[in-house]
Scaffold this active site. Structure first.
Site, PDB file in Angstrom:
ATOM      1  CE  LYS A 113      12.169  37.961 104.230  1.00 17.05           C
ATOM      2  NZ  LYS A 113      11.517  39.171 104.763  1.00 17.05           N
ATOM      3  CE1 TYR A 144      15.036  44.195  70.078  1.00 15.69           C
ATOM      4  CE2 TYR A 144      15.640  43.372  72.258  1.00 15.69           C
ATOM      5  CZ  TYR A 144      15.002  43.196  71.026  1.00 15.69           C
ATOM      6  OH  TYR A 144      14.336  42.025  70.765  1.00 15.69           O
TER       7      TYR A 144
END
Length: 389
Positions: A49, A268
């Site tokens: 999956k 940042y």
């Protein structure tokens, strides 16, 4: 003679990609065969999956089929439809079951729905009344409180003499919620409940164990085991050495190497301040590529609980992520490498043979499953077969 343009046209995209992913299909096959041996008398399925946990359902499905897998599990019918071309004689179970409008997809691709609720059962009975016999599987909840009929509902269904003769379950399954913890008492409790259910469905195959359950011993194996993460090299159980071969290696290209002074900040928010003159390698990977922001060296809440962020591997050494990971770029501190050990254009390993997938996941406060299934679309992929290793 050529003018050089032919050489450019023949360049392998993998050799110059900003991001690349190597999938070792031989290791994948070996892992399945290892788990099949550990499963003893039980047959061993393959869970593919989520695009084979992010690694490609086509290549992984074919490899597992050729390794011997004849039972597969997917989450959605569309995944089963894709897989069918690569596993022509396999049984393909769809864990989300079947819903109105999906009937032809199931029938045309010979997919087996896993029914998990009274509502799905009612719909399936109506389908069978028109079509006639067709196989299905039953999901039973033995303590997970996720998908599945309750134990009481499953037992009542087994004893219901009014159920149509066309109702032909070929598998009854459940799932351990703490199979990765060997000593968990809930494993035994779920095992006892599942034994009651499987006994009520005499002649129907039973399956309880995913990857972790295989390591709990033969009493958990029943007729079919369903390994997933262990196939792809992930850690299935806590407190044990990972016995699986690594299957996937993720690498990012270094875009720039820059010098920075002590006292300057990185990325940042300026959350990392350099304590020394440093060399920084800027790599072309970020959280848009599944290199999670929680792997940042600083500036994220997780660092108060897990002090160290991720490391990359290059030139024979681990090098730390510094500052915040951004959407497309990550900064590694390479100050401790010899001056000429690396240059722009080199590749840094994010996880693979030198840095374990689960080690990186732990730095992000998550699990290997999430890292693999979060891989973005920008990786150039290469699959290695047995003849290329």
């Amino acid at each position: 003679m050529t003018d050089g343009r032919d050489d450019l046209l023949q360049t392998d995209p993998f050799d110059c990609a900003p991001l690349r992913l190597t999938v070792d299909l031989a290791a994948l096959a070996d892992n399945w065969q290892d788990l099949a041996r550990r499963s003893g008398r039980a047959r061993t399925a393959a869970v593919v999956k989520a695009d084979a946990y992010g690694l490609g359902i086509e290549d992984c499905g074919l490899t597992l089929y050729e390794a011997g897998a004849r039972d597969f599990f997917v989450a959605a019918a569309s995944e089963g439809e894709t897989l069918r071309a690569y596993a022509p004689e396999a049984r393909i179970f769809v864990l989300s079951g079947i819903w109105p409008g999906q009937e032809e997809t199931f029938f045309e691709n010979d997919l087996v729905p896993v029914l998990a609720s009274e509502e799905q059962l009612a719909f399936w009975m109506s389908v069978l009344s028109e079509r006639g016999p067709y196989p299905c599987a039953l999901q039973v909840d033995t303590g997970f409180n996720r998908l599945g009929l309750s134990v009481e509902e499953a037992l009542a269904l087994a004893e219901d003499v009014s159920r149509p003769t066309s109702f032909e379950p070929v598998l009854v399954l459940s799932h351990l919620h703490s199979g990765d913890t060997q000593e968990a008492e809930s494993n035994r409790q779920q095992l006892d409940l599942f034994r009651k259910v499987s006994a009520a469905y005499e002649g129907v195959e039973a399956s309880l164990s995913a990857s972790a359950g295989i390591f709990l011993g033969p009493q958990y194996h029943f007729d079919l085991t369903r390994p997933g993460i262990a196939l792809y090299g992930g850690q299935a159980t806590s407190g044990m050495e990972n016995a699986m071969r690594p299957v996937v290696t993720a690498e990012a290209r270094i875009v720039q190497i820059r010098e920075a002074k002590a006292g300057e900040t990185v990325s940042y928010g300026g959350t990392h301040r350099l304590a020394r003159d440093s060399r920084l390698a800027i790599a072309a990977v970020g959280y848009a590529d599944g290199y999670l922001r929680n792997l940042s060296g600083s500036g994220v809440p997780l660092r108060s609980a897990v002090p160290t962020g991720a490391f990359g591997f290059i030139a024979g050494r681990q090098v730390p992520v510094v500052g915040r990971i951004t959407m497309d770029l990550t900064i590694f501190d390479v100050t401790d490498l010899p001056k000429n050990a690396i240059r722009s254009g080199d590749y840094i390993e994010l996880f693979g043979h030198n840095i374990a997938l689960d080690e990186v996941a732990a730095a992000a406060g998550t699990i290997g499953y999430e890292l693999l299934t979060s891989l973005g679309l920008r990786y150039e992929r290469r699959c290695l077969g047995e003849d290329e290793i």
